[in-house]
Write a protein that holds these residues in place. Structure first.
Motif, PDB file in Angstrom:
ATOM      1  N   GLU A  22       0.832  -1.210   0.000  1.00 26.23           N
ATOM      2  CA  GLU A  22       0.000   0.000   0.000  1.00 26.23           C
ATOM      3  C   GLU A  22       0.862   1.254   0.000  1.00 26.23           C
ATOM      4  OE1 GLU A  22      -4.089  -1.363   2.288  1.00 26.23           O
ATOM      5  OE2 GLU A  22      -2.343  -0.770   3.474  1.00 26.23           O
ATOM      6  N   HIS A  23       1.947   1.200   0.764  1.00 23.13           N
ATOM      7  CA  HIS A  23       2.842   2.359   0.835  1.00 23.13           C
ATOM      8  C   HIS A  23       3.584   2.554  -0.483  1.00 23.13           C
ATOM      9  CE1 HIS A  23       5.564   5.294   2.594  1.00 23.13           C
ATOM     10  NE2 HIS A  23       6.578   4.624   2.071  1.00 23.13           N
ATOM     11  N   ARG A  24       4.030   1.450  -1.087  1.00 27.30           N
ATOM     12  CA  ARG A  24       4.837   1.551  -2.311  1.00 27.30           C
ATOM     13  C   ARG A  24       3.979   1.834  -3.544  1.00 27.30           C
ATOM     14  NH1 ARG A  24       7.054   2.527  -6.060  1.00 27.30           N
ATOM     15  NH2 ARG A  24       9.137   1.995  -6.843  1.00 27.30           N
ATOM     16  N   PHE A  25       2.775   1.262  -3.581  1.00 29.16           N
ATOM     17  CA  PHE A  25       1.878   1.448  -4.727  1.00 29.16           C
ATOM     18  C   PHE A  25       0.519   1.947  -4.233  1.00 29.16           C
ATOM     19  CE2 PHE A  25       4.737  -2.130  -5.817  1.00 29.16           C
ATOM     20  CZ  PHE A  25       5.357  -1.602  -6.943  1.00 29.16           C
ATOM     21  N   PRO A  26       0.450   3.183  -3.743  1.00 28.55           N
ATOM     22  CA  PRO A  26      -0.768   3.667  -3.082  1.00 28.55           C
ATOM     23  C   PRO A  26      -1.980   3.766  -3.998  1.00 28.55           C
ATOM     24  CG  PRO A  26       0.786   5.467  -3.441  1.00 28.55           C
ATOM     25  CD  PRO A  26       1.515   4.207  -3.755  1.00 28.55           C
ATOM     26  N   ASP A  27      -1.774   3.931  -5.285  1.00 28.07           N
ATOM     27  CA  ASP A  27      -2.898   4.121  -6.203  1.00 28.07           C
ATOM     28  C   ASP A  27      -3.298   2.848  -6.935  1.00 28.07           C
ATOM     29  OD1 ASP A  27      -2.945   6.867  -5.589  1.00 28.07           O
ATOM     30  OD2 ASP A  27      -1.330   7.232  -7.031  1.00 28.07           O
ATOM     31  N   SER A  28      -2.652   1.749  -6.625  1.00 28.24           N
ATOM     32  CA  SER A  28      -2.937   0.502  -7.338  1.00 28.24           C
ATOM     33  C   SER A  28      -4.099  -0.252  -6.692  1.00 28.24           C
ATOM     34  CB  SER A  28      -1.699  -0.406  -7.339  1.00 28.24           C
ATOM     35  OG  SER A  28      -0.649   0.197  -8.055  1.00 28.24           O
ATOM     36  N   PRO A  29      -5.075  -0.687  -7.478  1.00 29.96           N
ATOM     37  CA  PRO A  29      -6.139  -1.544  -6.924  1.00 29.96           C
ATOM     38  C   PRO A  29      -5.561  -2.892  -6.542  1.00 29.96           C
ATOM     39  CG  PRO A  29      -6.341  -1.389  -9.303  1.00 29.96           C
ATOM     40  CD  PRO A  29      -5.271  -0.412  -8.906  1.00 29.96           C
ATOM     41  N   ARG A  30      -6.173  -3.530  -5.558  1.00 29.49           N
ATOM     42  CA  ARG A  30      -5.676  -4.801  -5.046  1.00 29.49           C
ATOM     43  C   ARG A  30      -6.772  -5.859  -5.104  1.00 29.49           C
ATOM     44  NH1 ARG A  30      -3.247  -0.722  -2.618  1.00 29.49           N
ATOM     45  NH2 ARG A  30      -5.023  -0.280  -1.273  1.00 29.49           N
ATOM     46  N   LEU A  31      -6.356  -7.062  -5.403  1.00 28.37           N
ATOM     47  CA  LEU A  31      -7.258  -8.191  -5.563  1.00 28.37           C
ATOM     48  C   LEU A  31      -6.759  -9.347  -4.711  1.00 28.37           C
ATOM     49  CD1 LEU A  31      -9.504  -9.764  -7.185  1.00 28.37           C
ATOM     50  CD2 LEU A  31      -7.707 -10.270  -8.851  1.00 28.37           C
ATOM     51  N   PHE A  32      -7.643  -9.948  -3.956  1.00 30.24           N
ATOM     52  CA  PHE A  32      -7.287 -11.092  -3.116  1.00 30.24           C
ATOM     53  C   PHE A  32      -8.120 -12.294  -3.545  1.00 30.24           C
ATOM     54  CE2 PHE A  32      -7.870 -13.757   0.697  1.00 30.24           C
ATOM     55  CZ  PHE A  32      -6.559 -13.977   1.060  1.00 30.24           C
ATOM     56  N   ILE A  33      -7.444 -13.412  -3.815  1.00 32.13           N
ATOM     57  CA  ILE A  33      -8.135 -14.643  -4.188  1.00 32.13           C
ATOM     58  C   ILE A  33      -8.027 -15.615  -3.021  1.00 32.13           C
ATOM     59  CG2 ILE A  33      -8.241 -16.569  -5.810  1.00 32.13           C
ATOM     60  CD1 ILE A  33      -6.876 -14.742  -7.855  1.00 32.13           C
ATOM     61  N   VAL A  34      -9.177 -16.055  -2.518  1.00 29.04           N
ATOM     62  CA  VAL A  34      -9.204 -17.001  -1.414  1.00 29.04           C
ATOM     63  C   VAL A  34      -9.630 -18.358  -1.948  1.00 29.04           C
ATOM     64  CG1 VAL A  34     -11.621 -16.518  -0.757  1.00 29.04           C
ATOM     65  CG2 VAL A  34     -10.008 -17.400   0.950  1.00 29.04           C
ATOM     66  N   ARG A  35      -9.056 -19.396  -1.383  1.00 34.09           N
ATOM     67  CA  ARG A  35      -9.407 -20.767  -1.761  1.00 34.09           C
ATOM     68  C   ARG A  35      -9.610 -21.585  -0.501  1.00 34.09           C
ATOM     69  NH1 ARG A  35      -5.827 -24.851  -5.673  1.00 34.09           N
ATOM     70  NH2 ARG A  35      -7.542 -26.284  -6.163  1.00 34.09           N
ATOM     71  N   ASP A  36     -10.511 -22.536  -0.558  1.00 35.30           N
ATOM     72  CA  ASP A  36     -10.739 -23.457   0.553  1.00 35.30           C
ATOM     73  C   ASP A  36      -9.383 -23.964   1.052  1.00 35.30           C
ATOM     74  OD1 ASP A  36     -11.157 -25.949   1.990  1.00 35.30           O
ATOM     75  OD2 ASP A  36     -13.171 -26.022   1.142  1.00 35.30           O
ATOM     76  N   PRO A  37      -9.087 -23.828   2.360  1.00 32.81           N
ATOM     77  CA  PRO A  37      -7.755 -24.204   2.843  1.00 32.81           C
ATOM     78  C   PRO A  37      -7.419 -25.666   2.593  1.00 32.81           C
ATOM     79  CG  PRO A  37      -9.275 -23.902   4.683  1.00 32.81           C
ATOM     80  CD  PRO A  37      -9.956 -23.362   3.463  1.00 32.81           C
ATOM     81  N   ARG A  38      -8.427 -26.526   2.603  1.00 37.65           N
ATOM     82  CA  ARG A  38      -8.161 -27.938   2.351  1.00 37.65           C
ATOM     83  C   ARG A  38      -7.641 -28.149   0.931  1.00 37.65           C
ATOM     84  NH1 ARG A  38     -14.079 -28.912   4.736  1.00 37.65           N
ATOM     85  NH2 ARG A  38     -14.267 -27.113   3.328  1.00 37.65           N
ATOM     86  N   GLN A  39      -8.233 -27.432  -0.025  1.00 40.14           N
ATOM     87  CA  GLN A  39      -7.789 -27.560  -1.406  1.00 40.14           C
ATOM     88  C   GLN A  39      -6.475 -26.811  -1.645  1.00 40.14           C
ATOM     89  OE1 GLN A  39      -9.076 -29.730  -3.290  1.00 40.14           O
ATOM     90  NE2 GLN A  39     -10.775 -30.158  -1.897  1.00 40.14           N
ATOM     91  N   ASN A  40      -6.294 -25.700  -0.948  1.00 43.89           N
ATOM     92  CA  ASN A  40      -5.040 -24.951  -1.046  1.00 43.89           C
ATOM     93  C   ASN A  40      -3.871 -25.803  -0.570  1.00 43.89           C
ATOM     94  OD1 ASN A  40      -3.251 -22.773   0.865  1.00 43.89           O
ATOM     95  ND2 ASN A  40      -3.424 -22.344  -1.307  1.00 43.89           N
ATOM     96  N   ILE A  41      -4.010 -26.415   0.590  1.00 46.67           N
ATOM     97  CA  ILE A  41      -2.938 -27.242   1.156  1.00 46.67           C
ATOM     98  C   ILE A  41      -2.752 -28.503   0.321  1.00 46.67           C
ATOM     99  CG2 ILE A  41      -2.256 -28.589   3.182  1.00 46.67           C
ATOM    100  CD1 ILE A  41      -3.731 -26.464   4.882  1.00 46.67           C
ATOM    101  N   ARG A  42      -3.845 -29.068  -0.131  1.00 49.11           N
ATOM    102  CA  ARG A  42      -3.779 -30.250  -0.987  1.00 49.11           C
ATOM    103  C   ARG A  42      -2.995 -29.952  -2.263  1.00 49.11           C
ATOM    104  NH1 ARG A  42      -9.112 -33.790  -2.565  1.00 49.11           N
ATOM    105  NH2 ARG A  42      -8.330 -34.881  -4.383  1.00 49.11           N
ATOM    106  N   SER A  43      -3.225 -28.798  -2.863  1.00 46.00           N
ATOM    107  CA  SER A  43      -2.521 -28.417  -4.087  1.00 46.00           C
ATOM    108  C   SER A  43      -1.016 -28.315  -3.846  1.00 46.00           C
ATOM    109  CB  SER A  43      -3.066 -27.077  -4.605  1.00 46.00           C
ATOM    110  OG  SER A  43      -2.349 -26.637  -5.734  1.00 46.00           O
ATOM    111  N   ILE A  44      -0.632 -27.723  -2.710  1.00 47.64           N
ATOM    112  CA  ILE A  44       0.791 -27.597  -2.377  1.00 47.64           C
ATOM    113  C   ILE A  44       1.426 -28.975  -2.211  1.00 47.64           C
ATOM    114  CG2 ILE A  44       2.405 -26.862  -0.568  1.00 47.64           C
ATOM    115  CD1 ILE A  44       0.541 -24.452  -0.098  1.00 47.64           C
ATOM    116  N   LEU A  45       0.758 -29.857  -1.481  1.00 43.37           N
ATOM    117  CA  LEU A  45       1.312 -31.191  -1.247  1.00 43.37           C
ATOM    118  C   LEU A  45       1.373 -32.007  -2.535  1.00 43.37           C
ATOM    119  CD1 LEU A  45      -0.335 -32.113   2.179  1.00 43.37           C
ATOM    120  CD2 LEU A  45       1.890 -31.059   1.733  1.00 43.37           C
ATOM    121  N   ASN A  46       0.364 -31.868  -3.382  1.00 48.24           N
ATOM    122  CA  ASN A  46       0.401 -32.546  -4.678  1.00 48.24           C
ATOM    123  C   ASN A  46       1.604 -32.088  -5.494  1.00 48.24           C
ATOM    124  OD1 ASN A  46      -1.760 -34.347  -4.710  1.00 48.24           O
ATOM    125  ND2 ASN A  46      -3.236 -32.774  -5.308  1.00 48.24           N
ATOM    126  N   ARG A  47       1.821 -30.780  -5.496  1.00 46.36           N
ATOM    127  CA  ARG A  47       2.939 -30.229  -6.278  1.00 46.36           C
ATOM    128  C   ARG A  47       4.272 -30.752  -5.767  1.00 46.36           C
ATOM    129  NH1 ARG A  47       3.415 -24.072  -8.388  1.00 46.36           N
ATOM    130  NH2 ARG A  47       5.453 -24.219  -9.381  1.00 46.36           N
TER     131      ARG A  47
END
Length: 235
Positions: free
Chosen positions: A67-92
């Motif tokens: 926010e400090h470095r890019f104060p005018d930039s819009p921000r987007l957050f993508i959330v994923r079910d933690p079970r699938q997020n962790i599963r994806s990491i372990l699969n990889r």
């Protein structure tokens, strides 16, 4: 996909590229721990941050600096079910989701993937207790807390909603961000960027009851916030 639909340049995972092609060592744990600043990294490697759309999963943990470095930039957050997020990491990483602790074989494999080793260890985030599963669950919690603290100024997308309607989600995002869709990306929207796991395997089959219960217990509050229902009954 958003950048391609809008005809914009994008920078994908700049921290990974800096680590692999410039410094030959991970920089994320130093950024998270405050030993380096995003200002310093941007000044040293401006090309990675010159695109109109920049994506890096580690941005979740350094929102104030961004926010400090890019104060005018819009921000987007993508959330994923933690079970699938962790599963994806372990699969990889080809780690069995039922393991309650990493053995010598997994530790040796991670020696050659220091960036992932740091993620599983929770480096720079003050996560040092519990199994690798517990630390990944705590990492998910920290990411959503960073979003939650600043949710009024960050556009949220649930990964599951994106999967349900990829083109519609991209079009809605473009409109929200004041961008114009100039390209049809239907032919690219199902491209796999990582090896796809077996979707017929249930979370309990993948993690085993112990690890699944651990994830759902640690992430219970955050899961409820985003509409992710537990699959196990917890006391």
């Amino acid at each position: 996909m958003l950048a391609k639909a809008a005809g914009l340049r994008f920078s994908n995972d700049p921290f990974w590229h800096i680590a692999h092609f410039d410094e030959q060592a991970t920089i994320v744990d130093d950024l998270l721990a405050g030993r380096r600043s995003i200002d310093e990294v941007v000044r040293r490697y401006p090309a990675y941050f010159s695109a109109q759309i920049i994506k890096d999963p580690n941005f979740s943990f350094i929102y104030p600096e961004l926010e400090h470095r890019f104060p005018d930039s819009p921000r987007l957050f993508i959330v994923r079910d933690p079970r699938q997020n962790i599963r994806s990491i372990l699969n990889r990483l080809r780690i069995d989701g039922r393991l309650e602790a990493l053995g010598p074989q997994q530790e040796r494999a991670l020696d050659h993937a220091r960036g992932w080793q740091a993620i599983l260890a929770g480096d720079g985030l003050g996560i040092s207790h519990g199994s690798h599963i517990a630390r990944l669950a705590q990492r998910w919690n920290l990411a959503i807390e960073r979003y939650w603290e600043r949710r009024s100024s960050i556009r949220l997308v649930r990964y599951e909603d994106f999967l349900a309607d990829k083109s519609g989600c991209i079009a809605d995002l473009a409109e929200d961000l004041g961008l114009q869709v100039v390209r049809d990306i239907h032919d690219e929207q199902d491209r796999q960027f990582q090896p796809r796991g077996n979707r017929s395997v249930t979370p309990e089959q993948f993690f085993g009851r112990h690890n699944l219960a651990l994830i759902e217990s640690i992430c219970a509050e955050g899961m409820a916030r985003f509409g992710y229902e537990p699959s196990l009954a917890h006391a």
